[in-house]
Design a protein around this motif. Sequence first.
Motif, PDB file in Angstrom:
ATOM      1  N   MET A   1      34.443 119.436  37.085  1.00 35.40           N
ATOM      2  CA  MET A   1      35.222 120.640  36.871  1.00 35.40           C
ATOM      3  C   MET A   1      36.441 120.565  37.779  1.00 35.40           C
ATOM      4  O   MET A   1      36.332 120.255  38.956  1.00 35.40           O
ATOM      5  N   THR A   2      37.571 120.886  37.212  1.00 33.10           N
ATOM      6  CA  THR A   2      38.805 120.866  38.007  1.00 33.10           C
ATOM      7  C   THR A   2      38.792 122.027  38.997  1.00 33.10           C
ATOM      8  O   THR A   2      38.131 123.043  38.764  1.00 33.10           O
ATOM      9  N   PRO A   3      39.510 121.878  40.084  1.00 31.97           N
ATOM     10  CA  PRO A   3      39.546 122.974  41.074  1.00 31.97           C
ATOM     11  C   PRO A   3      40.068 124.290  40.497  1.00 31.97           C
ATOM     12  O   PRO A   3      39.604 125.363  40.871  1.00 31.97           O
ATOM     13  N   VAL A   4      41.020 124.197  39.566  1.00 31.25           N
ATOM     14  CA  VAL A   4      41.573 125.412  38.949  1.00 31.25           C
ATOM     15  C   VAL A   4      40.501 126.108  38.117  1.00 31.25           C
ATOM     16  O   VAL A   4      40.318 127.329  38.197  1.00 31.25           O
ATOM     17  N   ALA A   5      39.755 125.325  37.315  1.00 23.16           N
ATOM     18  CA  ALA A   5      38.697 125.904  36.480  1.00 23.16           C
ATOM     19  C   ALA A   5      37.590 126.475  37.362  1.00 23.16           C
ATOM     20  O   ALA A   5      37.061 127.555  37.093  1.00 23.16           O
ATOM     21  N   ARG A   6      37.246 125.764  38.420  1.00 21.83           N
ATOM     22  CA  ARG A   6      36.210 126.245  39.340  1.00 21.83           C
ATOM     23  C   ARG A   6      36.617 127.575  39.954  1.00 21.83           C
ATOM     24  O   ARG A   6      35.820 128.515  40.034  1.00 21.83           O
ATOM     25  N   GLN A   7      37.878 127.662  40.359  1.00 16.77           N
ATOM     26  CA  GLN A   7      38.391 128.894  40.951  1.00 16.77           C
ATOM     27  C   GLN A   7      38.342 130.045  39.940  1.00 16.77           C
ATOM     28  O   GLN A   7      37.971 131.171  40.283  1.00 16.77           O
ATOM     29  N   GLU A   8      38.703 129.740  38.693  1.00 15.89           N
ATOM     30  CA  GLU A   8      38.691 130.773  37.649  1.00 15.89           C
ATOM     31  C   GLU A   8      37.262 131.232  37.350  1.00 15.89           C
ATOM     32  O   GLU A   8      37.004 132.428  37.198  1.00 15.89           O
ATOM     33  N   VAL A   9      36.322 130.296  37.282  1.00 19.62           N
ATOM     34  CA  VAL A   9      34.924 130.634  37.015  1.00 19.62           C
ATOM     35  C   VAL A   9      34.359 131.495  38.144  1.00 19.62           C
ATOM     36  O   VAL A   9      33.711 132.514  37.891  1.00 19.62           O
ATOM     37  N   LEU A  10      34.608 131.094  39.378  1.00 20.39           N
ATOM     38  CA  LEU A  10      34.114 131.883  40.512  1.00 20.39           C
ATOM     39  C   LEU A  10      34.754 133.269  40.549  1.00 20.39           C
ATOM     40  O   LEU A  10      34.098 134.258  40.895  1.00 20.39           O
ATOM     41  N   GLY A  11      36.027 133.342  40.183  1.00 16.48           N
ATOM     42  CA  GLY A  11      36.702 134.636  40.116  1.00 16.48           C
ATOM     43  C   GLY A  11      36.082 135.543  39.060  1.00 16.48           C
ATOM     44  O   GLY A  11      35.897 136.745  39.290  1.00 16.48           O
ATOM     45  N   LEU A  12      35.739 134.975  37.896  1.00 17.48           N
ATOM     46  CA  LEU A  12      35.084 135.757  36.846  1.00 17.48           C
ATOM     47  C   LEU A  12      33.704 136.224  37.305  1.00 17.48           C
ATOM     48  O   LEU A  12      33.297 137.356  37.043  1.00 17.48           O
ATOM     49  N   TYR A  13      32.983 135.334  37.983  1.00 18.57           N
ATOM     50  CA  TYR A  13      31.655 135.678  38.481  1.00 18.57           C
ATOM     51  C   TYR A  13      31.730 136.850  39.456  1.00 18.57           C
ATOM     52  O   TYR A  13      30.974 137.823  39.344  1.00 18.57           O
ATOM     53  N   ARG A  14      32.674 136.785  40.388  1.00 18.28           N
ATOM     54  CA  ARG A  14      32.854 137.891  41.340  1.00 18.28           C
ATOM     55  C   ARG A  14      33.287 139.168  40.623  1.00 18.28           C
ATOM     56  O   ARG A  14      32.822 140.266  40.956  1.00 18.28           O
ATOM     57  N   ARG A  15      34.169 139.024  39.638  1.00 20.15           N
ATOM     58  CA  ARG A  15      34.650 140.198  38.896  1.00 20.15           C
ATOM     59  C   ARG A  15      33.487 140.901  38.183  1.00 20.15           C
ATOM     60  O   ARG A  15      33.401 142.136  38.196  1.00 20.15           O
ATOM     61  N   ILE A  16      32.596 140.120  37.599  1.00 20.98           N
ATOM     62  CA  ILE A  16      31.450 140.704  36.892  1.00 20.98           C
ATOM     63  C   ILE A  16      30.565 141.485  37.863  1.00 20.98           C
ATOM     64  O   ILE A  16      30.109 142.592  37.556  1.00 20.98           O
ATOM     65  N   PHE A  17      30.341 140.934  39.043  1.00 19.29           N
ATOM     66  CA  PHE A  17      29.502 141.641  40.012  1.00 19.29           C
ATOM     67  C   PHE A  17      30.193 142.886  40.559  1.00 19.29           C
ATOM     68  O   PHE A  17      29.533 143.885  40.841  1.00 19.29           O
ATOM     69  N   ARG A  18      31.514 142.837  40.669  1.00 22.60           N
ATOM     70  CA  ARG A  18      32.241 144.054  41.080  1.00 22.60           C
ATOM     71  C   ARG A  18      32.146 145.115  39.998  1.00 22.60           C
ATOM     72  O   ARG A  18      31.983 146.306  40.294  1.00 22.60           O
TER      73      ARG A  18
END
Length: 122
Positions: free
Chosen positions: A1-18
Amino acid sequence: MTPVARQEVLGLYRRIFRIAKKWQSASGQMEDTIKEKQYIINEAKTVFQKNKDLTDPELIKQCIEECKARVEIGLHYHIPYPRPIHLPPLGLAPQRGRAFRNQEKLRKLSKPAYLRSYDEVS
């Protein structure tokens, strides 16, 4: 996984929990709110855990788009559960053969982006 995609996935994960943390059910009842919050958290954990080993960039992009679509639909309709899709039943095709396979393929292609992984998880 590219760093950009990883960052986007982690951001979505955090957004869902928020979103789950601030979620209020449409009915306004506390027990409904708790159930819906728990559903959001469990669904996110299950789907992200299932897809954690993906390496194909195109497949990762599809999963990201599905996640974004599900989040936006949930926020818009204020319902955390996937919206039902209305596809015609497999009525006229025999249960085996070319016609059945073609009809199954068409049903799979007509499935909305926000429900691609839903059948596999449920």
